[in-house]
Design a protein around this motif. Sequence first.
Motif, PDB file in Angstrom:
ATOM      1  N   ALA A   1       0.953  -1.250  -0.130  1.00 33.24           N
ATOM      2  CA  ALA A   1      -0.046  -0.117   0.079  1.00 33.24           C
ATOM      3  C   ALA A   1       0.887   1.348  -0.078  1.00 33.24           C
ATOM      4  O   ALA A   1       1.943   1.220   0.533  1.00 33.24           O
ATOM      5  CB  ALA A   1      -0.937  -0.210   1.213  1.00 33.24           C
ATOM      6  N   GLN A   2       0.170   2.214  -0.750  1.00 40.93           N
ATOM      7  CA  GLN A   2       1.177   3.428  -0.868  1.00 40.93           C
ATOM      8  C   GLN A   2       1.009   4.435   0.664  1.00 40.93           C
ATOM      9  O   GLN A   2      -0.250   4.178   1.308  1.00 40.93           O
ATOM     10  CB  GLN A   2       0.627   4.288  -1.946  1.00 40.93           C
ATOM     11  CG  GLN A   2       0.780   3.869  -3.177  1.00 40.93           C
ATOM     12  CD  GLN A   2      -0.154   2.557  -3.604  1.00 40.93           C
ATOM     13  OE1 GLN A   2      -1.273   2.558  -3.047  1.00 40.93           O
ATOM     14  NE2 GLN A   2       0.285   1.609  -4.249  1.00 40.93           N
ATOM     15  N   THR A   3       1.937   4.822   1.002  1.00 40.35           N
ATOM     16  CA  THR A   3       2.113   5.740   2.199  1.00 40.35           C
ATOM     17  C   THR A   3       2.776   7.098   1.963  1.00 40.35           C
ATOM     18  O   THR A   3       3.419   7.146   1.117  1.00 40.35           O
ATOM     19  CB  THR A   3       2.676   5.129   3.303  1.00 40.35           C
ATOM     20  OG1 THR A   3       4.213   5.001   3.103  1.00 40.35           O
ATOM     21  CG2 THR A   3       2.125   3.782   3.643  1.00 40.35           C
ATOM     22  N   VAL A   4       2.105   8.080   2.465  1.00 36.18           N
ATOM     23  CA  VAL A   4       2.506   9.567   2.430  1.00 36.18           C
ATOM     24  C   VAL A   4       3.025  10.082   3.582  1.00 36.18           C
ATOM     25  O   VAL A   4       2.115   9.956   4.586  1.00 36.18           O
ATOM     26  CB  VAL A   4       1.308  10.262   1.665  1.00 36.18           C
ATOM     27  CG1 VAL A   4       1.832  11.861   1.728  1.00 36.18           C
ATOM     28  CG2 VAL A   4       0.890   9.974   0.493  1.00 36.18           C
ATOM     29  N   THR A   5       4.093  10.538   3.874  1.00 34.56           N
ATOM     30  CA  THR A   5       4.587  11.129   5.272  1.00 34.56           C
ATOM     31  C   THR A   5       4.950  12.742   5.050  1.00 34.56           C
ATOM     32  O   THR A   5       5.717  12.921   4.257  1.00 34.56           O
ATOM     33  CB  THR A   5       5.751  10.174   5.688  1.00 34.56           C
ATOM     34  OG1 THR A   5       5.395   8.873   5.775  1.00 34.56           O
ATOM     35  CG2 THR A   5       6.161  11.027   7.150  1.00 34.56           C
TER      36      THR A   5
ATOM     37  N   ASP B   1       5.699   6.405  -0.363  1.00 37.70           N
ATOM     38  CA  ASP B   1       6.507   4.823  -0.716  1.00 37.70           C
ATOM     39  C   ASP B   1       5.189   4.441  -1.604  1.00 37.70           C
ATOM     40  O   ASP B   1       4.188   4.468  -1.369  1.00 37.70           O
ATOM     41  CB  ASP B   1       6.379   4.447   0.667  1.00 37.70           C
ATOM     42  CG  ASP B   1       7.163   3.119   0.424  1.00 37.70           C
ATOM     43  OD1 ASP B   1       6.994   1.942   1.125  1.00 37.70           O
ATOM     44  OD2 ASP B   1       8.035   2.855  -0.671  1.00 37.70           O
ATOM     45  N   THR B   2       6.026   3.950  -2.588  1.00 43.13           N
ATOM     46  CA  THR B   2       5.193   3.179  -3.723  1.00 43.13           C
ATOM     47  C   THR B   2       6.042   2.200  -4.362  1.00 43.13           C
ATOM     48  O   THR B   2       7.254   2.494  -4.524  1.00 43.13           O
ATOM     49  CB  THR B   2       4.357   4.324  -4.792  1.00 43.13           C
ATOM     50  OG1 THR B   2       3.564   3.550  -5.272  1.00 43.13           O
ATOM     51  CG2 THR B   2       5.357   5.196  -5.307  1.00 43.13           C
ATOM     52  N   SER B   3       5.311   1.472  -5.037  1.00 39.70           N
ATOM     53  CA  SER B   3       5.871   0.302  -5.899  1.00 39.70           C
ATOM     54  C   SER B   3       5.479   0.600  -7.270  1.00 39.70           C
ATOM     55  O   SER B   3       6.137   0.045  -8.291  1.00 39.70           O
ATOM     56  CB  SER B   3       5.580  -1.058  -5.439  1.00 39.70           C
ATOM     57  OG  SER B   3       4.358  -1.111  -5.514  1.00 39.70           O
TER      58      SER B   3
ATOM     59  N   TYR C   1      -1.090  11.515  -3.000  1.00 40.99           N
ATOM     60  CA  TYR C   1      -0.547  10.616  -3.648  1.00 40.99           C
ATOM     61  C   TYR C   1      -1.717  10.118  -4.417  1.00 40.99           C
ATOM     62  O   TYR C   1      -2.936   9.631  -3.738  1.00 40.99           O
ATOM     63  CB  TYR C   1       0.347   9.583  -3.107  1.00 40.99           C
ATOM     64  CG  TYR C   1       0.782   8.287  -4.110  1.00 40.99           C
ATOM     65  CD1 TYR C   1      -0.304   7.420  -4.285  1.00 40.99           C
ATOM     66  CD2 TYR C   1       1.643   8.429  -4.625  1.00 40.99           C
ATOM     67  CE1 TYR C   1      -0.142   6.182  -5.179  1.00 40.99           C
ATOM     68  CE2 TYR C   1       2.172   7.139  -5.612  1.00 40.99           C
ATOM     69  CZ  TYR C   1       1.227   6.298  -5.623  1.00 40.99           C
ATOM     70  OH  TYR C   1       1.648   5.196  -6.586  1.00 40.99           O
ATOM     71  N   LYS C   2      -1.712   9.802  -5.762  1.00 41.52           N
ATOM     72  CA  LYS C   2      -2.838   9.146  -6.613  1.00 41.52           C
ATOM     73  C   LYS C   2      -2.121   8.294  -7.527  1.00 41.52           C
ATOM     74  O   LYS C   2      -1.088   8.524  -8.443  1.00 41.52           O
ATOM     75  CB  LYS C   2      -3.774   9.914  -7.376  1.00 41.52           C
ATOM     76  CG  LYS C   2      -4.886   9.130  -8.017  1.00 41.52           C
ATOM     77  CD  LYS C   2      -5.894   9.920  -8.698  1.00 41.52           C
ATOM     78  CE  LYS C   2      -5.105  10.417 -10.108  1.00 41.52           C
ATOM     79  NZ  LYS C   2      -5.147   8.868 -11.106  1.00 41.52           N
TER      80      LYS C   2
ATOM     81  N   GLY D   1      -8.652   6.928  -9.520  1.00 41.11           N
ATOM     82  CA  GLY D   1      -8.118   6.110  -8.129  1.00 41.11           C
ATOM     83  C   GLY D   1      -8.360   7.042  -7.078  1.00 41.11           C
ATOM     84  O   GLY D   1      -8.372   8.487  -7.531  1.00 41.11           O
ATOM     85  N   LYS D   2      -8.120   6.629  -6.015  1.00 43.50           N
ATOM     86  CA  LYS D   2      -8.276   7.530  -4.862  1.00 43.50           C
ATOM     87  C   LYS D   2      -6.819   8.181  -4.423  1.00 43.50           C
ATOM     88  O   LYS D   2      -6.202   7.824  -4.829  1.00 43.50           O
ATOM     89  CB  LYS D   2      -8.510   6.494  -3.611  1.00 43.50           C
ATOM     90  CG  LYS D   2      -7.400   5.634  -3.283  1.00 43.50           C
ATOM     91  CD  LYS D   2      -7.466   4.563  -2.165  1.00 43.50           C
ATOM     92  CE  LYS D   2      -6.098   3.647  -1.846  1.00 43.50           C
ATOM     93  NZ  LYS D   2      -6.137   2.711  -0.804  1.00 43.50           N
ATOM     94  N   LEU D   3      -7.340   9.203  -3.662  1.00 41.96           N
ATOM     95  CA  LEU D   3      -6.303   9.983  -3.383  1.00 41.96           C
ATOM     96  C   LEU D   3      -5.631   9.574  -1.557  1.00 41.96           C
ATOM     97  O   LEU D   3      -6.528   9.063  -0.904  1.00 41.96           O
ATOM     98  CB  LEU D   3      -6.546  11.287  -2.821  1.00 41.96           C
ATOM     99  CG  LEU D   3      -6.734  12.246  -4.126  1.00 41.96           C
ATOM    100  CD1 LEU D   3      -7.473  13.649  -4.035  1.00 41.96           C
ATOM    101  CD2 LEU D   3      -5.457  12.512  -4.861  1.00 41.96           C
ATOM    102  N   THR D   4      -4.447   9.281  -1.424  1.00 43.25           N
ATOM    103  CA  THR D   4      -3.901   8.930  -0.065  1.00 43.25           C
ATOM    104  C   THR D   4      -3.276  10.241   0.317  1.00 43.25           C
ATOM    105  O   THR D   4      -2.033  10.753  -0.401  1.00 43.25           O
ATOM    106  CB  THR D   4      -2.833   7.751  -0.356  1.00 43.25           C
ATOM    107  OG1 THR D   4      -3.613   6.611  -0.743  1.00 43.25           O
ATOM    108  CG2 THR D   4      -2.376   7.350   1.119  1.00 43.25           C
TER     109      THR D   4
END
Lengths: 115, 116
Positions: free
Chosen positions: A1-5, A26-28, A94-95, A101-104
């Motif tokens: 899962a993507q994370t935003v810090t 963080d994303t793949s 992040y999208k 798609g959703k925003l994180t």
Amino acid sequence: AQTVTQSQPEMSVQEAETVTLSCTYDTSESDYYLFWYKQPPSRQMILVIRQEAYKQQNATENRFSVNFQKAAKSFSLKISDSQLGDAAMYFCAYKGGTSYGKLTFGQGTILTVHP
Amino acid sequence: EPEVTQTPSHQVTQMGQEVILRCVPISNHLYFYWYRQILGQKVEFLVSFYNNEISEKSEIFDDQFSVERPDGSNFTLKIRSTKLEDSAMYFCASTGMRLSSYNEQFFGPGTRLTVL
């Protein structure tokens, strides 16, 4: 899962000065989009600036610019010539590349502008 | 300029009651979203909706929640039996069908839900 810090809970700046807000993610995925949203006391979410990951050039919108470091997964926002009206909560988001798609969101940074 | 609208701006309810939050997305948009923000915390995704179906939902969006597009303009979020922890700001967002490079989501002003 993507994370935003967002590691800066609060930042302050003098009017007319420059301030930089930090964001890491963080994303793949290889295809994605990054955004900065402003949330004033009214709590309305306002898009400030966006960056497509495939673009090497940093986005700029008037006094707002980003420093996008794809390898470091860093996406900072620079506000130049800060104004009192810039005072707000700022969220990095992040999208993924999937359309619609959703925003994180990150945790947010409260920006105070001193006269 | 077109904008997303939400009603009511503030809703106060008793625990266990049902609430319906309403949104009118931008008229030519076809993808809709609900997000929530507990006071002092980050904005969290709840659900996305397209073509009268849920496209994606988060772990928060349990059986107490439902979404509906009852007509051609409204998009609603229903919470069947509210809990204290449902107190939050709820944001509706929409985006268009145009295959833009960034698919910007336009946010409404939010509904503040207070559960007593």
